[in-house]
Design a protein around this motif. Structure first.
Motif: not given
Length: 302
Positions: A139-143, A153-154, A147-148
């Motif tokens: 979750w750290m890598a996702l948020l 989104l960008m 992150g992903i």
């Protein structure tokens, strides 16, 4: 035949069986808690272990060195109030969200075809097959800002700069809900599965609509499972340390992090033991409420 001797042997066997859980509780709960409670009344010193003996036996006699200093410190320092309030608030909100998500999920599994229920239950507990720490790191890598999720989104043009989704209360809520949702689903599934479908069919024959059947039949009979799931989520979430530390950052203090800091960073074992004792006393309250609720439901069902 000796009926008296048979009853005596049966009583001894029952005593042995019942003694096993009591020995387990004594060794792994009551004894450690007694040690922690004793340390909470000690004085902190710069030594190893970092607390003075509670009882000093010398030639002059027995000197009791108990003090309430650690508990007075908790009452005078706002840090403990803020951390405890954050822990209770975040745990309560996360528990409610887990209930709102877990109840429809458990109900869908129960009402699914019998051939697919085992597969759906396996999907519900699938996160347990991976280390808890690895899942939080994921979750750290996702948020994180790079992150992903932010990158996707960008790339889609939905945002022009990364959104802060970590090191805040949102990330802590998300981590707790993700990690503890199976603890809500499983008790709810067990309670819903025991409900006789004939009860709903009888209510439908009497003219009740689906929502009325749910409110009058399904929901009341599933309350014990909901209460058990709420306890299984709320109690560990209040004392959670890993998720607030990795996802919450310094702006989201919770009592678990404060407890860890007092033990290992500040080396103030009496203060940490006092926090642990007060926290345990607070968490006993929902357990007592749950037991009373079960007793009332059992009386109504008689």
């Amino acid at each position: 035949m000796n009926p008296a001797g048979d009853r005596s042997r049966d009583a001894r066997r029952r005593g042995i069986v019942l003694a096993a859980p009591w020995i387990w509780l004594l060794a792994f709960f009551f004894a450690p808690f007694a040690i922690v409670l004793t340390i909470s009344f000690s004085q902190g010193i710069d030594a190893m272990p970092p607390f003075a003996p509670l009882v000093d036996i010398s030639r002059d006699g027995v000197d009791l060195r108990a003090t309430l200093g650690s508990y007075q410190l908790m009452l005078s320092d706002d840090l403990y109030y803020v951390a405890l309030w954050n822990a209770v608030r975040i745990a309560a909100v996360s528990t409610i969200i887990c209930l709102l998500i877990g109840y429809p999920l458990a109900l869908a599994i129960v009402r699914a075809p019998a051939s697919s229920r085992s597969f759906l239950l396996m999907l519900a507990i699938l996160p347990f097959w991976t280390s808890f720490l690895i899942r939080v790191y994921a979750w750290m890598a996702l948020l994180r800002p790079t992150g992903i999720i932010n990158s996707a989104l960008m790339w889609l043009g939905l945002i022009v700069q990364p959104v802060q989704m970590i090191d805040n209360a949102f990330a802590v809520h998300l981590g707790i809900i993700y990690s503890y949702l199976p603890f809500m689903v499983l008790p709810l599934y067990a309670a819903l599965e025991k409900i006789d479908p004939a009860l709903g069919e009888a209510a439908a024959d009497l003219g009740a609509r689906p929502m009325r059947i749910f409110a009058a039949v399904t929901l009341p009979l599933s309350l014990p499972g909901a209460a058990a799931g709420c306890l299984l989520v709320f109690i560990p979430a209040v004392g959670e340390f890993v998720i607030p530390d990795l996802l919450g950052g310094p702006n989201t203090p919770m009592i678990g992090r404060v407890l860890w800091n007092e033990f290992f960073a500040n080396r103030d074992w009496p203060a940490a033991s006092a926090i642990a004792t007060v926290l345990l006393a607070i968490l006993v309250a929902p357990i007592v409420v749950f037991q009373q609720l079960r007793a009332r439901i059992a009386e109504k069902n008689r």
